[in-house]
Design a protein around this motif. Structure first.
Motif, PDB file in Angstrom:
ATOM      1  N   ALA A 161      13.829  -3.133   1.335  1.00  9.21           N
ATOM      2  CA  ALA A 161      13.319  -2.619   0.065  1.00  9.21           C
ATOM      3  C   ALA A 161      12.817  -1.188   0.257  1.00  9.21           C
ATOM      4  O   ALA A 161      11.624  -0.920   0.310  1.00  9.21           O
ATOM      5  N   VAL A 162      13.767  -0.269   0.375  1.00 12.75           N
ATOM      6  CA  VAL A 162      13.450   1.148   0.543  1.00 12.75           C
ATOM      7  C   VAL A 162      14.283   1.912  -0.473  1.00 12.75           C
ATOM      8  O   VAL A 162      15.488   1.737  -0.559  1.00 12.75           O
ATOM      9  N   ASP A 163      13.611   2.756  -1.264  1.00 17.40           N
ATOM     10  CA  ASP A 163      14.341   3.593  -2.206  1.00 17.40           C
ATOM     11  C   ASP A 163      13.534   4.854  -2.478  1.00 17.40           C
ATOM     12  O   ASP A 163      12.373   4.953  -2.110  1.00 17.40           O
ATOM     13  N   SER A 214      10.501  11.730  -2.519  1.00 18.72           N
ATOM     14  CA  SER A 214       9.557  10.628  -2.713  1.00 18.72           C
ATOM     15  C   SER A 214      10.262   9.335  -2.334  1.00 18.72           C
ATOM     16  O   SER A 214      11.282   8.985  -2.938  1.00 18.72           O
ATOM     17  N   VAL A 215       9.749   8.641  -1.315  1.00 19.84           N
ATOM     18  CA  VAL A 215      10.373   7.420  -0.817  1.00 19.84           C
ATOM     19  C   VAL A 215       9.326   6.313  -0.766  1.00 19.84           C
ATOM     20  O   VAL A 215       8.208   6.518  -0.291  1.00 19.84           O
ATOM     21  N   THR A 216       9.692   5.144  -1.285  1.00 19.60           N
ATOM     22  CA  THR A 216       8.837   3.967  -1.253  1.00 19.60           C
ATOM     23  C   THR A 216       9.441   2.944  -0.304  1.00 19.60           C
ATOM     24  O   THR A 216      10.632   2.631  -0.403  1.00 19.60           O
ATOM     25  N   CYS A 217       8.619   2.439   0.616  1.00 18.39           N
ATOM     26  CA  CYS A 217       9.068   1.449   1.604  1.00 18.39           C
ATOM     27  C   CYS A 217       8.215   0.197   1.454  1.00 18.39           C
ATOM     28  O   CYS A 217       6.998   0.248   1.661  1.00 18.39           O
ATOM     29  N   ILE A 245       4.320   1.392   1.339  1.00 14.48           N
ATOM     30  CA  ILE A 245       3.893   2.747   1.664  1.00 14.48           C
ATOM     31  C   ILE A 245       4.753   3.739   0.880  1.00 14.48           C
ATOM     32  O   ILE A 245       5.937   3.488   0.666  1.00 14.48           O
ATOM     33  N   VAL A 246       4.124   4.816   0.424  1.00 16.27           N
ATOM     34  CA  VAL A 246       4.836   5.846  -0.335  1.00 16.27           C
ATOM     35  C   VAL A 246       4.723   7.170   0.431  1.00 16.27           C
ATOM     36  O   VAL A 246       3.625   7.570   0.826  1.00 16.27           O
TER      37      VAL A 246
END
Length: 131
Positions: free
Chosen positions: A103-105, A114-117, A124-125
């Motif tokens: 779930a990384v985008d 800007s990446v959310t993991c 984590i952002v």
């Protein structure tokens, strides 16, 4: 008349050869090439009140539509293994989605990544720009 024909042939050859220029190497301006590099920014655990910590991301081009993303943030004890992200560009915005079931985008717009993991320990952002 003979000299006029000779002059016309000479002028035609001059124009033909002077209009040719050397072949230049093609520059690859694909999204993955533009994205590749080191980014500096901040990382923050979602849901915690702590201030964002300085973080570093490395993006490596893997193919014309895939990059490898790696995130490091010492204050948060974060050192993610490289994650392959598929790159799509629509309406001037670059979209990043995990190549696997992770779930990384993220997005890249106006030079800001800007990446959310979503990790097992939380979400984590990362927000940063190319160094």
């Amino acid at each position: 008349m003979k000299y006029l024909k000779l002059l016309m042939v000479a002028m035609t050859m001059f124009v033909a050869f002077s209009s040719c220029k050397k072949d230049e190497e093609e520059v690859d301006y694909s999204s993955t090439t533009v994205l590749a590099g080191d980014y500096v920014g901040t990382a923050k655990w979602v849901g915690y009140s702590d201030e964002p910590s300085r973080a570093y991301a490395t993006v490596v081009r893997r193919s014309s539509d895939v990059v490898s993303f790696q995130l490091y943030c010492e204050p948060l004890g974060l050192d993610l293994s490289p994650i392959n992200l598929v790159v799509e560009q629509r309406n001037g915005i670059i979209y990043l989605t995990s190549e696997s079931d992770l779930a990384v985008d993220g997005t890249v717009s106006a030079g800001i990544m800007s990446v959310t993991c979503d990790l097992t320990s939380g979400t984590i952002v990362f927000n940063g720009k190319k160094d």
